[in-house]
Design an enzyme around this catalytic site. Structure first.
Site, PDB file in Angstrom:
ATOM      1  N   SER A  62      49.522  41.613  38.088  1.00  0.00           N
ATOM      2  CA  SER A  62      50.081  42.760  38.805  1.00  0.00           C
ATOM      3  C   SER A  62      51.592  42.851  38.652  1.00  0.00           C
ATOM      4  O   SER A  62      52.272  41.873  38.334  1.00  0.00           O
ATOM      5  CB  SER A  62      49.755  42.658  40.298  1.00  0.00           C
ATOM      6  OG  SER A  62      48.382  42.467  40.498  1.00  0.00           O
TER       7      SER A  62
HETATM    8  N1  SAH Z   1      45.933  38.755  41.354  1.00  0.00           N
HETATM    9  C1  SAH Z   1      45.964  38.679  39.908  1.00  0.00           C
HETATM   10  C2  SAH Z   1      45.719  40.013  39.238  1.00  0.00           C
HETATM   11  C3  SAH Z   1      44.369  40.537  39.514  1.00  0.00           C
HETATM   12  S1  SAH Z   1      43.625  41.514  38.249  1.00  0.00           S
HETATM   13  C4  SAH Z   1      47.245  38.050  39.412  1.00  0.00           C
HETATM   14  O1  SAH Z   1      48.121  37.719  40.233  1.00  0.00           O
HETATM   15  O2  SAH Z   1      47.375  37.850  38.206  1.00  0.00           O
HETATM   16  C5  SAH Z   1      42.036  41.635  39.015  1.00  0.00           C
HETATM   17  C6  SAH Z   1      41.162  40.442  38.811  1.00  0.00           C
HETATM   18  O3  SAH Z   1      40.014  40.605  39.645  1.00  0.00           O
HETATM   19  C7  SAH Z   1      40.627  40.313  37.389  1.00  0.00           C
HETATM   20  O4  SAH Z   1      40.928  39.053  36.876  1.00  0.00           O
HETATM   21  C8  SAH Z   1      39.135  40.519  37.549  1.00  0.00           C
HETATM   22  O5  SAH Z   1      38.354  39.777  36.641  1.00  0.00           O
HETATM   23  C9  SAH Z   1      38.909  40.074  38.990  1.00  0.00           C
HETATM   24  N2  SAH Z   1      37.683  40.588  39.617  1.00  0.00           N
HETATM   25  C10 SAH Z   1      37.131  41.822  39.487  1.00  0.00           C
HETATM   26  N3  SAH Z   1      36.010  41.905  40.229  1.00  0.00           N
HETATM   27  C11 SAH Z   1      35.845  40.709  40.861  1.00  0.00           C
HETATM   28  C12 SAH Z   1      34.871  40.183  41.749  1.00  0.00           C
HETATM   29  N4  SAH Z   1      33.808  40.898  42.142  1.00  0.00           N
HETATM   30  N5  SAH Z   1      35.018  38.918  42.193  1.00  0.00           N
HETATM   31  C13 SAH Z   1      36.081  38.168  41.798  1.00  0.00           C
HETATM   32  N6  SAH Z   1      37.033  38.609  40.947  1.00  0.00           N
HETATM   33  C14 SAH Z   1      36.922  39.866  40.483  1.00  0.00           C
END
Ligand code: SAH
Length: 215
Positions: A62
């Site tokens: 992010s």
């Molecule tokens: N917080 C992260 C960025 C998040 S991007 C950082 O600091 O880098 C969103 C992430 O959520 C992705 O890696 C994606 O694979 C994950 N994601 C999406 N759906 C999900 C779910 N149902 N359970 C767990 N993770 C999930």
């Protein structure tokens, strides 16, 4: 005297302040976590730009402002137990780890979960547990949380997640269409009452149910 930070880190702090981040503890945590450790090697020179960046598995780390803003909105205390859904690079989890007692972060891609765990260990974030799992179907033994932060876009916030909040808990999540603009929603629980407030527009990659079948 501590050493003077490099210019790109000074600009990074200035940008966060200019955009309205004022919580000193949050600003300090943002200063202390080395974002260059969480981006792809090719992006390291640009790690302190205020933008989201691609990581493995088609996901993103992010934008720093959004990380700081969501963290500030959580009003963290040192005693809190925090759940993050969407570990991605582990950057947000590292920031949380500096402000609170205990962080559980859940990721559906094994590659991302493993890499994030490795980074967080290297940075001595020993109060973070990275779990390969589905944020829509948490293990029942995971328990309750003082704060929940969702960092992937959800169509709506499932009641099962709200039920994980402690009585005075706060949840923050991007809510809206998978491939569009979402609204950051903050839910504050007071006993059985859930108060919902819409904050700002954001863009996150979608939350997808189930553990990813690809690595
Ligand atoms: N917080 C992260 C960025 C998040 S991007 C950082 O600091 O880098 C969103 C992430 O959520 C992705 O890696 C994606 O694979 C994950 N994601 C999406 N759906 C999900 C779910 N149902 N359970 C767990 N993770 C999930």
């Amino acid at each position: 005297m501590p050493p003077t930070p490099p210019p790109e880190k000074m600009m990074f702090q200035l940008t966060l302040r200019r955009r309205g981040i004022s919580d000193q503890a949050v600003l300090r945590a943002m200063e202390e976590v080395p974002r260059e450790e969480f981006v792809l090697p090719a992006d390291r020179p640009d790690a302190y730009r205020d933008s989201a960046m691609a990581i493995a598995c088609g996901q993103t780390i992010s934008q720093p402002f959004v990380v700081a803003y969501m963290t500030e909105q959580l009003k963290l205390q040192k005693t809190h137990r925090v759940l993050e859904i969407g570990t991605g690079s582990g950057y947000q989890a590292a920031v949380l780890s500096r402000l609170t007692a205990n962080v559980l972060t859940v990721e559906r891609f094994r590659t991302l979960a493993d890499k994030a765990r490795e980074r967080l260990e290297k940075l001595n974030c020993f109060n973070v547990e990275v779990l390969l799992g589905d944020g829509y179907a948490l293990p029942s033994g995971a328990g309750q949380f003082d704060r929940i932060i969702v960092t992937a876009a959800m169509d709506e916030i499932p009641q099962s997640l709200l039920d994980r909040l402690e009585p005075d808990g706060i949840l923050i999540a991007p809510v809206g269409p998978a491939h569009g603009v979402q609204t950051l929603v903050k839910v504050t629980r007071s006993g059985d009452h859930f108060e919902r407030k819409e904050l700002v527009d954001v863009r996150f990659v979608p939350a997808i149910p189930g553990i990813a079948r690809e690595l």
